[in-house]
Scaffold this active site. Structure first.
Site, PDB file in Angstrom:
ATOM      1  N   PHE A  26       0.685  -1.229   0.003  1.00  0.00           N
ATOM      2  CA  PHE A  26       0.104  -0.042  -0.125  1.00  0.00           C
ATOM      3  C   PHE A  26       0.834   1.247   0.191  1.00  0.00           C
ATOM      4  O   PHE A  26       0.663   2.204   0.793  1.00  0.00           O
ATOM      5  CB  PHE A  26      -0.765  -0.113   1.116  1.00  0.00           C
ATOM      6  CG  PHE A  26      -2.055   0.895   0.800  1.00  0.00           C
ATOM      7  CD1 PHE A  26      -3.075   0.386   0.206  1.00  0.00           C
ATOM      8  CD2 PHE A  26      -2.230   2.094   1.717  1.00  0.00           C
ATOM      9  CE1 PHE A  26      -4.341   1.347  -0.008  1.00  0.00           C
ATOM     10  CE2 PHE A  26      -3.505   2.830   1.654  1.00  0.00           C
ATOM     11  CZ  PHE A  26      -4.494   2.388   0.668  1.00  0.00           C
ATOM     12  N   GLY A  27       1.959   1.020  -0.888  1.00  0.00           N
ATOM     13  CA  GLY A  27       2.909   2.463  -0.967  1.00  0.00           C
ATOM     14  C   GLY A  27       2.370   3.307  -2.044  1.00  0.00           C
ATOM     15  O   GLY A  27       1.280   3.356  -2.009  1.00  0.00           O
ATOM     16  N   SER A  28       3.462   3.830  -2.743  1.00  0.00           N
ATOM     17  CA  SER A  28       3.149   5.040  -3.743  1.00  0.00           C
ATOM     18  C   SER A  28       2.091   4.351  -4.942  1.00  0.00           C
ATOM     19  O   SER A  28       1.047   5.099  -4.935  1.00  0.00           O
ATOM     20  CB  SER A  28       4.295   5.529  -4.292  1.00  0.00           C
ATOM     21  OG  SER A  28       4.066   6.338  -5.484  1.00  0.00           O
ATOM     22  N   GLN A  29       2.488   3.378  -5.343  1.00  0.00           N
ATOM     23  CA  GLN A  29       1.699   2.796  -6.702  1.00  0.00           C
ATOM     24  C   GLN A  29       0.521   2.017  -5.807  1.00  0.00           C
ATOM     25  O   GLN A  29      -0.621   2.260  -6.404  1.00  0.00           O
ATOM     26  CB  GLN A  29       2.667   1.876  -7.516  1.00  0.00           C
ATOM     27  CG  GLN A  29       3.264   2.736  -8.370  1.00  0.00           C
ATOM     28  CD  GLN A  29       2.541   3.399  -9.410  1.00  0.00           C
ATOM     29  OE1 GLN A  29       1.471   3.112  -9.731  1.00  0.00           O
ATOM     30  NE2 GLN A  29       3.352   4.347 -10.209  1.00  0.00           N
ATOM     31  N   GLN A  87      10.556  -8.864  -3.459  1.00  0.00           N
ATOM     32  CA  GLN A  87       9.718  -9.565  -4.083  1.00  0.00           C
ATOM     33  C   GLN A  87       9.839 -11.052  -4.176  1.00  0.00           C
ATOM     34  O   GLN A  87       9.005 -11.966  -4.001  1.00  0.00           O
ATOM     35  CB  GLN A  87       9.638  -9.359  -5.682  1.00  0.00           C
ATOM     36  CG  GLN A  87       8.985  -7.864  -5.611  1.00  0.00           C
ATOM     37  CD  GLN A  87       8.543  -7.420  -7.228  1.00  0.00           C
ATOM     38  OE1 GLN A  87       8.765  -8.090  -7.986  1.00  0.00           O
ATOM     39  NE2 GLN A  87       8.030  -6.216  -7.252  1.00  0.00           N
ATOM     40  N   HIS A 110       6.901  -3.680 -12.649  1.00  0.00           N
ATOM     41  CA  HIS A 110       8.132  -3.355 -13.107  1.00  0.00           C
ATOM     42  C   HIS A 110       8.332  -5.156 -13.558  1.00  0.00           C
ATOM     43  O   HIS A 110       8.208  -5.919 -12.940  1.00  0.00           O
ATOM     44  CB  HIS A 110       8.873  -2.967 -12.090  1.00  0.00           C
ATOM     45  CG  HIS A 110      10.341  -2.860 -12.646  1.00  0.00           C
ATOM     46  ND1 HIS A 110      10.673  -2.306 -13.896  1.00  0.00           N
ATOM     47  CD2 HIS A 110      11.616  -2.711 -12.028  1.00  0.00           C
ATOM     48  CE1 HIS A 110      12.137  -2.443 -13.996  1.00  0.00           C
ATOM     49  NE2 HIS A 110      12.563  -2.416 -12.748  1.00  0.00           N
ATOM     50  N   GLU A 197      17.108   5.138 -16.049  1.00  0.00           N
ATOM     51  CA  GLU A 197      17.337   5.473 -14.674  1.00  0.00           C
ATOM     52  C   GLU A 197      18.767   5.669 -14.512  1.00  0.00           C
ATOM     53  O   GLU A 197      19.093   6.747 -13.956  1.00  0.00           O
ATOM     54  CB  GLU A 197      16.855   4.324 -13.548  1.00  0.00           C
ATOM     55  CG  GLU A 197      15.317   4.107 -13.504  1.00  0.00           C
ATOM     56  CD  GLU A 197      14.848   3.003 -12.625  1.00  0.00           C
ATOM     57  OE1 GLU A 197      13.878   3.044 -12.390  1.00  0.00           O
ATOM     58  OE2 GLU A 197      15.767   1.951 -12.390  1.00  0.00           O
ATOM     59  N   GLU A 229      22.594  27.924 -11.907  1.00  0.00           N
ATOM     60  CA  GLU A 229      23.011  27.739 -13.166  1.00  0.00           C
ATOM     61  C   GLU A 229      22.863  26.363 -13.546  1.00  0.00           C
ATOM     62  O   GLU A 229      22.643  25.717 -14.607  1.00  0.00           O
ATOM     63  CB  GLU A 229      24.067  28.419 -13.568  1.00  0.00           C
ATOM     64  CG  GLU A 229      24.160  30.044 -13.681  1.00  0.00           C
ATOM     65  CD  GLU A 229      22.838  30.674 -14.361  1.00  0.00           C
ATOM     66  OE1 GLU A 229      22.539  30.203 -15.235  1.00  0.00           O
ATOM     67  OE2 GLU A 229      22.568  31.646 -13.866  1.00  0.00           O
ATOM     68  N   SER A 254      16.873  31.506 -25.581  1.00  0.00           N
ATOM     69  CA  SER A 254      17.562  32.577 -26.391  1.00  0.00           C
ATOM     70  C   SER A 254      18.369  32.026 -27.343  1.00  0.00           C
ATOM     71  O   SER A 254      18.763  30.882 -27.475  1.00  0.00           O
ATOM     72  CB  SER A 254      18.412  33.462 -25.491  1.00  0.00           C
ATOM     73  OG  SER A 254      19.593  32.853 -24.936  1.00  0.00           O
TER      74      SER A 254
END
Length: 345
Positions: A26-29, A87, A110, A197, A229, A254
């Site tokens: 139940f993490g980010s994804q 995994q 993935h 990556e 910069e 520019s």
């Protein structure tokens, strides 16, 4: 030949009706998949290891939470939203023994574990991938707005003959078919993702920024000028490229910047850089990188942590922290805090 792009009309959400979908992690994804699928009218449960700190968050969102093994037993289709290096052990301990006699579908975000054979699934389950090309919070936010994040799908094992339908239905459930879904392979996704990556997005960009900063400071320029910069303005350039491509970015800068770009850029990213990129790609293709990463992980991450600490102590970090405090429009986030164990990339 351009890849085929699947959209809403190519996916049948009804294919997942009356099925139990489990999001393992139940993490980010994981959280975004679970919430979007539920909001799409599907039956979603969450699987977590015993004692997971994410359990409270999942329950607060209204999900039924089970230990991973039980979630696998209950699910018809499940998503492995667990870190790559965890995994294999979770597969061996909690997933494989509870897949039953077959007929289930296991989805990945993935391709690394399957492509490099860290996991060797039995031949009685479908193995597929649904990989949104954006972080979980964006996947969720776009869904809520009635939009979607593009995704990749891939099929590794199609025992049922319905793996593509399952992957497309899942992609539709999280909103990705609203934007577009491209079919790839576990091999292609894993190898290109790792290369991007390492050579460009993370490794290449961060090293380019640091070396540029060091070059100016060593030449006697103020660290603040070097930061502006070589790091601060990078977002402007990247945003222009994302929005309009490289040519669009060049249109917006520019003439002096353009001339410097097209005549000096190739001196920085030159034949030596191309050679290094090809070597990195070969290490990815051969499995050398993954073998090295597995060895480092199992060895306690000593060199990994040493290199991360060295990066955190680079002078550009202190300069940036001080300058960002002067920029109220820049969102300040401490994203180095503790994360739940079961999270995605």
């Amino acid at each position: 030949m351009p890849a085929k792009v699947y959209t809403d009309k190519d996916a049948d959400l009804g294919f997942l009706k009356n099925k139990t979908l489990a999001v393992l992690g139940f993490g980010s994804q994981g959280h975004s998949h679970a919430m979007n699928l539920r909001d799409s009218g599907l039956n979603v449960i969450v699987g977590l290891y015993k004692g997971s700190k994410s359990a409270a968050a999942a329950k607060k969102k209204g999900f039924k939470v089970y230990e991973t093994a039980e979630a696998v037993r209950r699910a018809d289709v499940m998503l492995v939203g667990i870190p790559d290096m965890k995994q294999a052990s979770v597969w061996e301990k909690d997933i494989a023994p509870n897949l039953g006699k077959g007929g289930k579908t296991v989805l990945f975000i993935h391709g690394l574990s399957i492509h490099y054979k860290l996991i060797k699934p039995a031949k009685n389950v479908d193995i597929a991938m649904v990989a949104p090309k954006g972080p979980g919070h964006v996947v969720r936010a776009q869904y809520v707005e009635g939009k979607g994040v593009p995704a990749l799908i891939a099929i590794q094992q199609d025992i049922s003959g319905k793996a593509t339908k399952t992957a497309l239905a899942w992609a539709k459930g999280i909103g990705s078919t609203r934007a577009g879904v491209i079919k790839t392979s576990f091999k292609e996704e894993a190898e290109t993702d790792l290369f991007g990556e390492q050579a460009v997005l993370c490794g290449g960009a961060s090293e380019l920024v640091k070396v540029g900063y060091e070059t100016l400071v060593e030449a006697g320029y103020q660290p603040e000028m070097a930061y502006f910069e070589c790091l601060h303005e990078l977002k402007l350039i990247v945003d222009l490229m994302v929005e309009s491509g490289i040519s669009g970015m060049r249109f917006s800068i520019s003439e002096t910047a353009k001339y410097g770009d097209i005549t000096r850029g190739p001196r920085v990213i030159n034949s030596s850089s191309r050679k290094a990129m090809r070597e990195i790609l070969k290490e990815i293709q051969s499995g050398k990188f993954t073998a090295q990463w597995v060895k480092e992980y199992k060895g306690g991450l000593k060199n990994y942590n040493k290199l991360l600490k060295k990066g955190e102590n680079h002078p550009i970090e202190k300069t940036g922290q001080r300058l960002r405090a002067l920029m109220p429009w820049v969102q300040k986030r401490n994203i180095r805090g503790a994360q739940a164990e079961y999270t995605t990339k």
